[in-house]
Design a protein around this motif. Structure first.
Motif, PDB file in Angstrom:
ATOM      1  N   GLY A  21       0.344  -1.056  -0.208  1.00  0.00           N
ATOM      2  CA  GLY A  21       0.291  -0.041   0.380  1.00  0.00           C
ATOM      3  C   GLY A  21       0.698   1.336   0.028  1.00  0.00           C
ATOM      4  O   GLY A  21       2.286   1.364   0.299  1.00  0.00           O
ATOM      5  N   SER A  22       0.116   2.413  -0.071  1.00  0.00           N
ATOM      6  CA  SER A  22       1.017   2.776  -0.203  1.00  0.00           C
ATOM      7  C   SER A  22       1.357   4.028   0.778  1.00  0.00           C
ATOM      8  O   SER A  22       0.494   4.364   1.611  1.00  0.00           O
ATOM      9  N   GLN A  23       2.712   4.241   1.475  1.00  0.00           N
ATOM     10  CA  GLN A  23       3.163   4.927   2.032  1.00  0.00           C
ATOM     11  C   GLN A  23       3.385   4.157   3.471  1.00  0.00           C
ATOM     12  O   GLN A  23       4.318   3.977   3.968  1.00  0.00           O
ATOM     13  N   THR A  24       1.995   3.382   3.788  1.00  0.00           N
ATOM     14  CA  THR A  24       1.408   2.554   4.631  1.00  0.00           C
ATOM     15  C   THR A  24       2.423   0.726   5.091  1.00  0.00           C
ATOM     16  O   THR A  24       2.696   0.367   5.032  1.00  0.00           O
ATOM     17  N   LEU A  25       2.669   0.464   3.230  1.00  0.00           N
ATOM     18  CA  LEU A  25       3.713  -0.814   3.194  1.00  0.00           C
ATOM     19  C   LEU A  25       3.072  -1.974   3.420  1.00  0.00           C
ATOM     20  O   LEU A  25       3.189  -2.556   3.516  1.00  0.00           O
ATOM     21  N   GLU A  26       1.171  -1.888   3.681  1.00  0.00           N
ATOM     22  CA  GLU A  26       1.125  -3.150   3.499  1.00  0.00           C
ATOM     23  C   GLU A  26       1.030  -4.198   1.986  1.00  0.00           C
ATOM     24  O   GLU A  26       0.866  -3.116   1.314  1.00  0.00           O
ATOM     25  N   VAL A  27       0.775  -5.321   2.781  1.00  0.00           N
ATOM     26  CA  VAL A  27       1.169  -6.395   1.573  1.00  0.00           C
ATOM     27  C   VAL A  27      -0.079  -7.259   1.322  1.00  0.00           C
ATOM     28  O   VAL A  27      -0.169  -7.760   2.545  1.00  0.00           O
ATOM     29  N   LEU A  71      14.929  10.544  -1.507  1.00  0.00           N
ATOM     30  CA  LEU A  71      14.003  10.974  -0.651  1.00  0.00           C
ATOM     31  C   LEU A  71      13.620  10.851   0.342  1.00  0.00           C
ATOM     32  O   LEU A  71      13.755  10.129   0.457  1.00  0.00           O
ATOM     33  N   ILE A  72      13.568  11.515   0.792  1.00  0.00           N
ATOM     34  CA  ILE A  72      12.251  11.552   2.121  1.00  0.00           C
ATOM     35  C   ILE A  72      10.770  12.875   2.039  1.00  0.00           C
ATOM     36  O   ILE A  72      11.760  14.628   1.788  1.00  0.00           O
ATOM     37  N   ILE A  73      10.228  12.220   2.438  1.00  0.00           N
ATOM     38  CA  ILE A  73       9.056  13.625   3.295  1.00  0.00           C
ATOM     39  C   ILE A  73       7.746  13.012   4.720  1.00  0.00           C
ATOM     40  O   ILE A  73       8.249  11.503   4.474  1.00  0.00           O
ATOM     41  N   PRO A  74       7.553  13.549   5.288  1.00  0.00           N
ATOM     42  CA  PRO A  74       6.796  13.484   6.493  1.00  0.00           C
ATOM     43  C   PRO A  74       5.214  13.206   5.129  1.00  0.00           C
ATOM     44  O   PRO A  74       5.043  13.414   4.409  1.00  0.00           O
ATOM     45  N   PHE A  75       4.604  12.065   6.437  1.00  0.00           N
ATOM     46  CA  PHE A  75       3.045  11.737   6.403  1.00  0.00           C
ATOM     47  C   PHE A  75       2.309  12.005   7.021  1.00  0.00           C
ATOM     48  O   PHE A  75       2.713  11.243   7.837  1.00  0.00           O
ATOM     49  N   ASP A  76       1.384  11.771   6.712  1.00  0.00           N
ATOM     50  CA  ASP A  76       0.047  11.655   7.347  1.00  0.00           C
ATOM     51  C   ASP A  76      -1.476  11.176   6.843  1.00  0.00           C
ATOM     52  O   ASP A  76      -2.121  11.857   7.007  1.00  0.00           O
ATOM     53  N   CYS A  77      -1.483   9.834   6.666  1.00  0.00           N
ATOM     54  CA  CYS A  77      -2.858   9.534   6.129  1.00  0.00           C
ATOM     55  C   CYS A  77      -4.181   8.994   6.490  1.00  0.00           C
ATOM     56  O   CYS A  77      -5.389   8.933   6.215  1.00  0.00           O
ATOM     57  N   GLY A  78      -3.466   9.382   8.080  1.00  0.00           N
ATOM     58  CA  GLY A  78      -5.008   9.534   8.800  1.00  0.00           C
ATOM     59  C   GLY A  78      -5.910  10.197   8.434  1.00  0.00           C
ATOM     60  O   GLY A  78      -7.025  10.776   9.363  1.00  0.00           O
ATOM     61  N   GLN A  79      -5.897  12.039   7.791  1.00  0.00           N
ATOM     62  CA  GLN A  79      -6.074  12.950   6.942  1.00  0.00           C
ATOM     63  C   GLN A  79      -7.380  12.343   6.255  1.00  0.00           C
ATOM     64  O   GLN A  79      -7.933  13.016   6.272  1.00  0.00           O
ATOM     65  N   TYR A  80      -7.076  11.395   5.825  1.00  0.00           N
ATOM     66  CA  TYR A  80      -8.034  10.598   4.517  1.00  0.00           C
ATOM     67  C   TYR A  80      -8.097   9.537   4.268  1.00  0.00           C
ATOM     68  O   TYR A  80      -9.267   9.400   3.584  1.00  0.00           O
ATOM     69  N   ARG A  81      -7.559   8.840   4.827  1.00  0.00           N
ATOM     70  CA  ARG A  81      -8.433   7.208   5.056  1.00  0.00           C
ATOM     71  C   ARG A  81      -9.983   7.322   6.166  1.00  0.00           C
ATOM     72  O   ARG A  81     -10.058   7.670   6.979  1.00  0.00           O
ATOM     73  N   THR A  82     -10.604   6.465   5.702  1.00  0.00           N
ATOM     74  CA  THR A  82     -12.037   6.193   5.805  1.00  0.00           C
ATOM     75  C   THR A  82     -12.306   4.512   6.468  1.00  0.00           C
ATOM     76  O   THR A  82     -13.460   5.135   6.925  1.00  0.00           O
ATOM     77  N   VAL A  83     -11.696   3.482   6.120  1.00  0.00           N
ATOM     78  CA  VAL A  83     -11.572   2.529   6.808  1.00  0.00           C
ATOM     79  C   VAL A  83     -11.105   2.121   8.012  1.00  0.00           C
ATOM     80  O   VAL A  83     -11.281   1.781   8.644  1.00  0.00           O
ATOM     81  N   THR A  84     -10.135   2.130   7.548  1.00  0.00           N
ATOM     82  CA  THR A  84      -8.597   1.293   8.936  1.00  0.00           C
ATOM     83  C   THR A  84      -8.335   2.696   9.845  1.00  0.00           C
ATOM     84  O   THR A  84      -8.264   4.575   9.298  1.00  0.00           O
ATOM     85  N   SER A  85      -8.159   2.980  11.081  1.00  0.00           N
ATOM     86  CA  SER A  85      -7.656   3.749  11.670  1.00  0.00           C
ATOM     87  C   SER A  85      -5.947   3.801  11.591  1.00  0.00           C
ATOM     88  O   SER A  85      -4.624   2.947  11.438  1.00  0.00           O
ATOM     89  N   TRP A  86      -5.492   4.742  10.793  1.00  0.00           N
ATOM     90  CA  TRP A  86      -4.212   5.479  11.009  1.00  0.00           C
ATOM     91  C   TRP A  86      -3.470   6.313  12.176  1.00  0.00           C
ATOM     92  O   TRP A  86      -3.610   7.679  11.913  1.00  0.00           O
ATOM     93  N   LYS A  87      -3.222   5.430  12.883  1.00  0.00           N
ATOM     94  CA  LYS A  87      -3.145   6.641  14.678  1.00  0.00           C
ATOM     95  C   LYS A  87      -1.448   5.825  15.300  1.00  0.00           C
ATOM     96  O   LYS A  87      -1.943   5.344  16.158  1.00  0.00           O
TER      97      LYS A  87
END
Length: 392
Positions: A157-163, A344-360
């Motif tokens: 998955g994008s950013q969080t890398l779940e397979v 490259l390096i970037i910060p991210f916070d996908c908790g702002q837009y995910r709707t089913v799983t919790s990203w905390k």
């Protein structure tokens, strides 16, 4: 060289042969660059019956065909179409499997621009999207509706890398007559053969590892025999094709793709292991690590790992601390891409837009792309960055 002849070789050898034929190129190793819009016909009858391999520039050129044919062979598909970007390839794939009134299933970990397309344009045209937990595997059957036409996957998955468990989801889709699309950009066909695992359409952002030098935008969609006619018809109706120069650069990138991916894997693993031992890092999100969600799926289905992964910092650091770390980096750049020669390096916070799983996560999250710089230099750059993070 024919497809059958080429398939007897290992992938590194195949990549040196695909998309070129010196016998038809006056002996030159690389195929020539074709640019153009107009195609001249010999007779009026030929013109009226469109009797030509290439009928007009929007139908492709020999340069475009070389890349399409090469990718088709590499991915084990029935056919390939190209797009001017990775997102364009996603759009082509989805438009070839959906119509007004359809329902699609999309992983909650999907690339955010793909989510935006589903929530925006697809929704306006009457296609409803349900997001699902990427790790639910065969349980996805409970989300399939009579109107479901497509299940989209992205592994990892994008950013969080779940397979994801691709074979399990494909089995559900086939049971219900639903098409499957996978975004296979992270692994490429070198590390994951999507069609061999039953996926109908496979999407690739050639911008990333295929190009390899951060100088092109390109998308590719390959399809199995069942899905190929609809994909090609969608492509032909839109004429959304890339420039010939970008195709030449992609063909050039193909020659070293295997070498660069293997080196990205080696460097990525070394850096990920080093980061895992750092006192500032809480955990590493990398498919090759047992702690990564879906690691067992990666180990079973994939032949390797590329150089993109994420880390979670330990609690206690704030945004100002992170800015002090990142703003002073000497080698790592901050930019929204990967797969090139630069780190490259970037910060991210996908908790702002995910709707089913919790990203905390317990701390701030960073995504890293490991390039071709000296690994010790990269470690030193990060070490100095962590010192700034701590001092803040």
């Amino acid at each position: 060289m024919s497809t059958k002849q080429n398939q007897k070789f290992e992938v590194a050898t195949q990549l040196t042969k695909l998309g070129r034929d010196p016998a038809e190129q006056f002996g030159f190793v690389n195929a020539p660059l074709y640019k153009g819009s107009t195609v001249i016909y010999k007779t009026m009858d030929d013109l009226e019956h469109r009797r030509s391999r290439f009928t007009y520039g929007t139908a492709g050129t020999p340069t475009i065909a070389n890349l399409e044919d090469a990718w088709t062979q590499l991915s084990g598909a029935a056919g390939t179409v190209l797009a001017p970007s990775g997102l364009g390839a996603v759009v082509l794939a989805l438009l070839s499997t959906t119509k007004a009134g359809d329902h699609i299933l999309m992983p909650d970990s999907v690339y955010r621009p793909t989510r935006n397309f589903c929530n925006g344009m697809l929704a306006r045209y009457g296609v409803h999207t349900t997001y699902y937990d990427p790790m639910m595997g065969a349980k996805i059957e409970g989300l399939v509706q009579p109107e479901t036409s497509t299940i989209f996957l992205e592994a990892p998955g994008s950013q969080t890398l779940e397979v994801q468990d691709v074979p399990a989801i494909v089995a559900v889709a086939r049971k219900h007559g639903v098409k499957t699309i996978i975004d296979n950009t992270w692994a490429t066909p070198v590390f994951f053969k999507a069609h061999e695992h039953g996926v109908d359409l496979s999407v690739e952002a050639g911008t990333k590892y295929l190009g390899g030098h951060s100088d092109i935008l390109l998308g590719l969609v390959s399809a199995n025999a069942e899905s190929w006619p609809a994909l090609r018809a969608t492509y032909d109706s839109m004429a959304m094709l890339p420039g010939a120069d970008d195709c030449v650069l992609a063909l050039r990138g193909m020659r070293t793709l295997h070498l660069r991916l293997k080196e990205a894997e080696r460097r990525g693993l070394e850096m990920a292991q080093w980061l895992q031992a750092r006192p500032e890092v809480s955990r590493v999100l990398h498919p090759a690590f047992e702690s990564c969600p879906g690691h067992e799926n990666w180990k079973r289905d994939f032949k390797g790992a590329s150089g993109l992964f994420s880390i979670i910092l330990k609690p206690g650091y704030g945004q100002q601390d992170l800015a002090k770390m990142l703003d002073g980096m000497s080698i790592f750049g901050m930019g929204f891409s990967w797969g090139g020669y630069e780190s490259l390096i970037i910060p991210f916070d996908c908790g702002q837009y995910r709707t089913v799983t919790s990203w905390k996560p317990e701390g701030l999250a960073l995504r890293l792309q490991i390039g071709l710089e000296d690994v010790e230099d990269l470690k030193q750059d990060l070490e100095q960055g962590f010192a700034r993070l701590g001092s803040a």
